[in-house]
Motif scaffolding. Structure first.
Motif, PDB file in Angstrom:
ATOM      1  N   VAL A  36       0.874  -1.177   0.000  1.00 44.28           N
ATOM      2  CA  VAL A  36       0.000   0.000   0.000  1.00 44.28           C
ATOM      3  C   VAL A  36       0.907   1.220   0.000  1.00 44.28           C
ATOM      4  CG1 VAL A  36      -0.323  -0.114   2.533  1.00 44.28           C
ATOM      5  CG2 VAL A  36      -1.903   1.233   1.145  1.00 44.28           C
ATOM      6  N   HIS A  55      -2.912   1.798  14.853  1.00 44.05           N
ATOM      7  CA  HIS A  55      -3.961   2.825  14.931  1.00 44.05           C
ATOM      8  C   HIS A  55      -5.194   2.408  14.122  1.00 44.05           C
ATOM      9  CE1 HIS A  55      -5.584   6.860  15.341  1.00 44.05           C
ATOM     10  NE2 HIS A  55      -5.823   6.861  14.034  1.00 44.05           N
ATOM     11  N   GLY A  84      -6.033  10.750   4.735  1.00 52.01           N
ATOM     12  CA  GLY A  84      -7.023   9.690   4.903  1.00 52.01           C
ATOM     13  C   GLY A  84      -7.066   8.674   3.777  1.00 52.01           C
ATOM     14  N   GLY A 125      -1.400  11.633   4.670  1.00 52.47           N
ATOM     15  CA  GLY A 125      -1.972  12.351   5.805  1.00 52.47           C
ATOM     16  C   GLY A 125      -3.352  12.917   5.541  1.00 52.47           C
ATOM     17  N   GLY A 171      -4.676   6.453   2.848  1.00 52.84           N
ATOM     18  CA  GLY A 171      -4.171   5.158   3.312  1.00 52.84           C
ATOM     19  C   GLY A 171      -5.254   4.429   4.090  1.00 52.84           C
ATOM     20  N   ARG A 172      -5.923   5.135   4.993  1.00 60.70           N
ATOM     21  CA  ARG A 172      -7.031   4.531   5.763  1.00 60.70           C
ATOM     22  C   ARG A 172      -8.108   4.019   4.811  1.00 60.70           C
ATOM     23  NH1 ARG A 172      -9.985   4.432  10.568  1.00 60.70           N
ATOM     24  NH2 ARG A 172      -8.603   5.675  11.881  1.00 60.70           N
ATOM     25  N   SER A 198       7.664   4.820  12.011  1.00 62.79           N
ATOM     26  CA  SER A 198       6.446   5.390  12.617  1.00 62.79           C
ATOM     27  C   SER A 198       5.215   5.242  11.722  1.00 62.79           C
ATOM     28  CB  SER A 198       6.674   6.865  12.963  1.00 62.79           C
ATOM     29  OG  SER A 198       6.791   7.621  11.785  1.00 62.79           O
ATOM     30  N   TRP A 199       5.413   5.353  10.396  1.00 66.22           N
ATOM     31  CA  TRP A 199       4.239   5.261   9.510  1.00 66.22           C
ATOM     32  C   TRP A 199       3.986   3.828   9.064  1.00 66.22           C
ATOM     33  CZ3 TRP A 199       8.873   7.550   8.068  1.00 66.22           C
ATOM     34  CH2 TRP A 199       9.559   6.953   7.034  1.00 66.22           C
ATOM     35  N   ASN A 200       4.582   2.867   9.740  1.00 62.06           N
ATOM     36  CA  ASN A 200       4.312   1.455   9.459  1.00 62.06           C
ATOM     37  C   ASN A 200       3.584   0.849  10.674  1.00 62.06           C
ATOM     38  OD1 ASN A 200       6.985   0.363   7.169  1.00 62.06           O
ATOM     39  ND2 ASN A 200       5.367   1.803   6.881  1.00 62.06           N
ATOM     40  N   VAL A 211       0.941   5.680  -0.811  1.00 63.47           N
ATOM     41  CA  VAL A 211       0.272   6.935  -1.159  1.00 63.47           C
ATOM     42  C   VAL A 211       1.365   7.947  -1.504  1.00 63.47           C
ATOM     43  CG1 VAL A 211      -1.145   8.843  -0.276  1.00 63.47           C
ATOM     44  CG2 VAL A 211      -1.762   6.473   0.257  1.00 63.47           C
TER      45      VAL A 211
END
Ligand code: COA
Length: 171
Positions: free
Chosen positions: A80, A128, A90, A88, A92-93, A120-122, A82
């Motif tokens: 995945v 989260h 939304g 940042g 990816g969500r 951190s972004w993994n 972006v």
């Protein structure tokens, strides 16, 4: 907007992944940043197989994508990404949520993925989003194969985690 990927999106998906991956270079992981995306032919296969979705902007330009395999009876996010300019917001969500919906519709009980433990972004981002880290004893045979393949590709297994999110009844 999230829509199914088309074969013609493949090169745009590759461009998104190269741009997104560059972020790893900024945290001392140039080998990850330099890793080439999979071939256009393989991405076309995912599109034709109905296992790929893209996030697009107002003029249908691809700014993010996700591809999915079926691994030990679960939907497995193979990739995945972006585009940095659109992170940042939304997307990816939304891409992950699209996979969760597909997985539930297909009757799979969970979505899995492998990712970096300390980026951190993994891992923290996926936690989260409701994923949990699997312990070694919880790794199914094909997940173990993926881990071994990653190690062969030069990734330190100590830096990697497998994660899982339940999306349907346990079988
Ligand atoms: C991972 C990636 C796809 C996320 O895409 P994105 O569009 O930036 O994600 P979103 O904006 O939808 O954020 C998803 C959620 O994670 C949260 N989040 C972002 N960074 C976070 C962090 N460091 N820790 C915890 N949560 C985080 C966001 O706040 C958001 O939650 P919210 O919807 O409740 O506000 C994107 O960062 C990317 O392409 N990274 C480079 C490639 C990569 O690492 N791919 C994953 C390989 S496993």
């Amino acid at each position: 907007m999230i829509r199914p990927a088309r074969p013609a999106d493949a090169e745009d998906e590759r461009a998104v992944e190269r741009a997104a991956g560059a972020r790893f270079g900024e945290i001392g992981m140039p080998h990850v940043a330099a890793h080439e995306p999979m071939s256009a032919d393989m991405l076309i296969g995912y599109a034709l197989g109905g296992r790929s979705w893209v996030a697009t902007d107002a003029v249908d330009r691809v700014v993010g994508y996700v591809i999915v395999d079926v691994v030990d009876g679960c939907a497995h996010i193979e990739q995945v990404s972006v585009r940095p300019a659109d992170q940042g917001k939304g997307l990816g969500r939304a891409l992950v949520a699209r996979v969760e919906r597909w997985a539930a519709d297909e009757g799979f009980s969970a979505v899995t993925l492998t990712t970096f433990k300390d980026v951190s972004w993994n891992r923290p981002l996926y936690e989260h989003l409701g994923f949990t880290v699997l312990g070694d004893a919880e790794l199914t045979p094909e997940l173990l194969q993926i881990r071994e393949e990653e190690t062969r590709r030069g990734l330190d297994p100590g830096t990697r985690v497998c994660m899982r999110k339940q999306v349907g009844p346990t079988r």
